[in-house]
Scaffold this active site. Sequence first.
Site, PDB file in Angstrom:
ATOM      1  N   LYS A   9       0.866  -1.178   0.220  1.00 32.77           N
ATOM      2  CA  LYS A   9       0.178  -0.022  -0.345  1.00 32.77           C
ATOM      3  C   LYS A   9       0.804   1.893  -0.387  1.00 32.77           C
ATOM      4  O   LYS A   9       2.451   1.129  -0.070  1.00 32.77           O
ATOM      5  CB  LYS A   9      -1.137   0.041   1.336  1.00 32.77           C
ATOM      6  CG  LYS A   9      -1.837  -1.404   0.726  1.00 32.77           C
ATOM      7  CD  LYS A   9      -2.635  -1.086   2.150  1.00 32.77           C
ATOM      8  CE  LYS A   9      -3.495  -2.053   2.365  1.00 32.77           C
ATOM      9  NZ  LYS A   9      -5.105  -2.367   3.391  1.00 32.77           N
ATOM     10  N   TYR A  49     -12.615  -1.696  -4.012  1.00 33.84           N
ATOM     11  CA  TYR A  49     -12.823  -1.724  -2.363  1.00 33.84           C
ATOM     12  C   TYR A  49     -14.036  -2.070  -2.027  1.00 33.84           C
ATOM     13  O   TYR A  49     -14.582  -1.600  -0.970  1.00 33.84           O
ATOM     14  CB  TYR A  49     -12.181  -0.866  -1.730  1.00 33.84           C
ATOM     15  CG  TYR A  49     -10.293  -1.983  -0.646  1.00 33.84           C
ATOM     16  CD1 TYR A  49     -11.012  -2.456   0.009  1.00 33.84           C
ATOM     17  CD2 TYR A  49      -9.569  -0.526  -1.049  1.00 33.84           C
ATOM     18  CE1 TYR A  49      -9.842  -2.871   0.662  1.00 33.84           C
ATOM     19  CE2 TYR A  49      -8.311  -0.569  -0.535  1.00 33.84           C
ATOM     20  CZ  TYR A  49      -8.153  -2.517   0.374  1.00 33.84           C
ATOM     21  OH  TYR A  49      -7.214  -2.441   0.705  1.00 33.84           O
ATOM     22  N   PHE A  57     -15.015   4.431   6.972  1.00 32.47           N
ATOM     23  CA  PHE A  57     -13.863   4.839   6.201  1.00 32.47           C
ATOM     24  C   PHE A  57     -13.636   4.481   5.112  1.00 32.47           C
ATOM     25  O   PHE A  57     -12.728   4.521   4.344  1.00 32.47           O
ATOM     26  CB  PHE A  57     -13.391   3.617   7.087  1.00 32.47           C
ATOM     27  CG  PHE A  57     -13.174   2.093   7.187  1.00 32.47           C
ATOM     28  CD1 PHE A  57     -12.648   2.038   6.020  1.00 32.47           C
ATOM     29  CD2 PHE A  57     -13.866   1.525   8.085  1.00 32.47           C
ATOM     30  CE1 PHE A  57     -12.506   0.636   5.799  1.00 32.47           C
ATOM     31  CE2 PHE A  57     -13.694   0.446   8.251  1.00 32.47           C
ATOM     32  CZ  PHE A  57     -13.653  -0.603   6.731  1.00 32.47           C
ATOM     33  N   ARG A  85      -2.338 -13.860   4.546  1.00 28.76           N
ATOM     34  CA  ARG A  85      -2.418 -12.926   6.084  1.00 28.76           C
ATOM     35  C   ARG A  85      -1.395 -13.083   7.282  1.00 28.76           C
ATOM     36  O   ARG A  85      -1.444 -12.762   8.324  1.00 28.76           O
ATOM     37  CB  ARG A  85      -3.657 -13.613   5.533  1.00 28.76           C
ATOM     38  CG  ARG A  85      -4.772 -12.952   4.750  1.00 28.76           C
ATOM     39  CD  ARG A  85      -6.406 -12.927   4.795  1.00 28.76           C
ATOM     40  NE  ARG A  85      -7.299 -12.885   5.532  1.00 28.76           N
ATOM     41  CZ  ARG A  85      -7.505 -11.022   6.012  1.00 28.76           C
ATOM     42  NH1 ARG A  85      -6.819 -10.660   4.628  1.00 28.76           N
ATOM     43  NH2 ARG A  85      -7.987 -10.064   6.591  1.00 28.76           N
ATOM     44  N   THR A  91      -5.280  -6.266  10.949  1.00 30.16           N
ATOM     45  CA  THR A  91      -5.403  -5.792  10.176  1.00 30.16           C
ATOM     46  C   THR A  91      -4.743  -4.389  10.971  1.00 30.16           C
ATOM     47  O   THR A  91      -4.295  -3.781  10.252  1.00 30.16           O
ATOM     48  CB  THR A  91      -7.148  -4.821   9.982  1.00 30.16           C
ATOM     49  OG1 THR A  91      -7.300  -6.037  10.038  1.00 30.16           O
ATOM     50  CG2 THR A  91      -7.817  -4.140   9.143  1.00 30.16           C
ATOM     51  N   ARG A 102       2.529  -6.144   9.200  1.00 29.83           N
ATOM     52  CA  ARG A 102       2.267  -4.949   9.962  1.00 29.83           C
ATOM     53  C   ARG A 102       2.550  -4.625  11.143  1.00 29.83           C
ATOM     54  O   ARG A 102       2.697  -3.573  11.957  1.00 29.83           O
ATOM     55  CB  ARG A 102       0.733  -5.267   9.768  1.00 29.83           C
ATOM     56  CG  ARG A 102       0.255  -5.117   8.597  1.00 29.83           C
ATOM     57  CD  ARG A 102      -1.589  -5.851   8.833  1.00 29.83           C
ATOM     58  NE  ARG A 102      -2.296  -5.094   7.348  1.00 29.83           N
ATOM     59  CZ  ARG A 102      -3.512  -6.257   6.948  1.00 29.83           C
ATOM     60  NH1 ARG A 102      -3.462  -6.862   7.525  1.00 29.83           N
ATOM     61  NH2 ARG A 102      -3.887  -5.099   6.012  1.00 29.83           N
ATOM     62  N   HIS A 115      -2.353  -6.043   1.245  1.00 32.23           N
ATOM     63  CA  HIS A 115      -3.190  -6.142   1.770  1.00 32.23           C
ATOM     64  C   HIS A 115      -3.142  -7.219   1.400  1.00 32.23           C
ATOM     65  O   HIS A 115      -2.168  -7.659   0.501  1.00 32.23           O
ATOM     66  CB  HIS A 115      -4.559  -5.546   0.063  1.00 32.23           C
ATOM     67  CG  HIS A 115      -5.716  -6.908  -0.015  1.00 32.23           C
ATOM     68  ND1 HIS A 115      -6.951  -6.245   0.433  1.00 32.23           N
ATOM     69  CD2 HIS A 115      -5.259  -6.927  -1.154  1.00 32.23           C
ATOM     70  CE1 HIS A 115      -7.591  -6.748  -0.102  1.00 32.23           C
ATOM     71  NE2 HIS A 115      -7.008  -7.046  -1.210  1.00 32.23           N
ATOM     72  N   GLU A 126      -9.904 -10.437  -7.575  1.00 34.24           N
ATOM     73  CA  GLU A 126      -9.078  -9.769  -6.784  1.00 34.24           C
ATOM     74  C   GLU A 126      -7.763  -9.903  -8.432  1.00 34.24           C
ATOM     75  O   GLU A 126      -7.284  -8.852  -9.098  1.00 34.24           O
ATOM     76  CB  GLU A 126      -8.401  -9.568  -5.772  1.00 34.24           C
ATOM     77  CG  GLU A 126      -9.785  -8.688  -4.515  1.00 34.24           C
ATOM     78  CD  GLU A 126      -9.328  -9.089  -3.937  1.00 34.24           C
ATOM     79  OE1 GLU A 126      -9.696  -9.015  -2.405  1.00 34.24           O
ATOM     80  OE2 GLU A 126      -7.547  -9.577  -3.248  1.00 34.24           O
TER      81      GLU A 126
HETATM   82  P1  GTP Z   1      -7.361  -6.052   4.023  1.00 35.82           P
HETATM   83  O1  GTP Z   1      -6.351  -6.968   3.294  1.00 35.82           O
HETATM   84  O2  GTP Z   1      -7.040  -4.725   3.730  1.00 35.82           O
HETATM   85  O3  GTP Z   1      -8.339  -6.114   3.088  1.00 35.82           O
HETATM   86  O4  GTP Z   1      -7.491  -5.476   5.203  1.00 35.82           O
HETATM   87  P2  GTP Z   1      -8.000  -6.550   5.922  1.00 35.82           P
HETATM   88  O5  GTP Z   1      -8.349  -7.738   5.580  1.00 35.82           O
HETATM   89  O6  GTP Z   1      -7.307  -6.797   7.433  1.00 35.82           O
HETATM   90  O7  GTP Z   1      -8.985  -5.834   6.596  1.00 35.82           O
HETATM   91  P3  GTP Z   1     -10.300  -5.094   6.122  1.00 35.82           P
HETATM   92  O8  GTP Z   1     -11.092  -6.216   4.811  1.00 35.82           O
HETATM   93  O9  GTP Z   1     -11.129  -5.437   7.264  1.00 35.82           O
HETATM   94  O10 GTP Z   1     -10.408  -3.902   5.996  1.00 35.82           O
HETATM   95  C1  GTP Z   1      -9.975  -3.473   4.760  1.00 35.82           C
HETATM   96  C2  GTP Z   1      -8.919  -2.023   4.885  1.00 35.82           C
HETATM   97  O11 GTP Z   1      -9.963  -1.303   5.245  1.00 35.82           O
HETATM   98  C3  GTP Z   1      -7.830  -2.068   5.902  1.00 35.82           C
HETATM   99  O12 GTP Z   1      -6.715  -3.418   5.021  1.00 35.82           O
HETATM  100  C4  GTP Z   1      -7.641  -1.323   6.275  1.00 35.82           C
HETATM  101  O13 GTP Z   1      -6.980  -0.026   5.044  1.00 35.82           O
HETATM  102  C5  GTP Z   1      -8.998  -0.218   6.151  1.00 35.82           C
HETATM  103  N1  GTP Z   1      -9.274   0.010   7.499  1.00 35.82           N
HETATM  104  C6  GTP Z   1     -10.325  -0.884   8.000  1.00 35.82           C
HETATM  105  N2  GTP Z   1     -10.910  -0.428   9.097  1.00 35.82           N
HETATM  106  C7  GTP Z   1     -10.276   0.707   8.733  1.00 35.82           C
HETATM  107  C8  GTP Z   1     -10.554   1.673   9.994  1.00 35.82           C
HETATM  108  O14 GTP Z   1     -11.524   0.999  11.417  1.00 35.82           O
HETATM  109  N3  GTP Z   1     -10.183   2.701   9.537  1.00 35.82           N
HETATM  110  C9  GTP Z   1      -9.627   3.137   8.931  1.00 35.82           C
HETATM  111  N4  GTP Z   1      -9.362   4.225   8.188  1.00 35.82           N
HETATM  112  N5  GTP Z   1      -9.419   2.085   8.004  1.00 35.82           N
HETATM  113  C10 GTP Z   1      -9.688   1.061   8.371  1.00 35.82           C
HETATM  114 MG    MG Z   2     -10.124  -7.509   3.154  1.00 38.87          MG
END
Ligand code: GTP
Ligand code: MG
Length: 138
Positions: A9, A49, A57, A85, A91, A102, A115, A126
């Site tokens: 990212k 997304y 968010f 993962r 996350t 992370r 991601h 994707e």
């Molecule tokens: P991805 O691999 O990026 O999909 O991450 P994830 O699967 O661990 O998280 P999720 O799919 O729930 O959320 C997608 C993305 O949204 C996250 O990776 C973050 O970049 C963003 N995100 C999630 N929760 C928050 C939040 O509370 N605040 C903000 N600003 N961004 C968020």
């Molecule tokens: Mg995700």
Amino acid sequence: IERTLSIIKPDATKRNLTGKIIAKFEEAGLRVIAQKRIHLTKAQAGTFYVVHKERPFYDELCEFMASEPVVVQVLEGEGAISKNREVMGATNPADAAEGTVRAEFAESVGENSVHGSDAPETAAEEISYFFSGLELVG
Ligand code: GTP
Ligand code: MG
């Protein structure tokens, strides 16, 4: 053998961390079989997304993903989706296990460096969003 879509990212490309992150994938046995550096438009980030469009968010996330270049890649390996993962960590970097991408590199729950696809169906969707079959060189 499984494939997953990975994105390094904007917070990570900006801080020149691409190589360090790829090293973690490779050390875990994941192979990079396709890769490119692109600068997403906000609309392209929004389409990618779209599952999150009702989340509070969403707008911030799309702005962030379009703020700097990203490196999109296809990773291949045994159990690639869950392995990736694991390497990524939770996350929210505050919850991410030691040694994960992370935990080491992410700046916040939003600007969290990587991601990774979360299931076989989303991985297939994707991957085809960013790459043609010809670009996957396993
Ligand atoms: P991805 O691999 O990026 O999909 O991450 P994830 O699967 O661990 O998280 P999720 O799919 O729930 O959320 C997608 C993305 O949204 C996250 O990776 C973050 O970049 C963003 N995100 C999630 N929760 C928050 C939040 O509370 N605040 C903000 N600003 N961004 C968020
Ligand atoms: Mg995700």
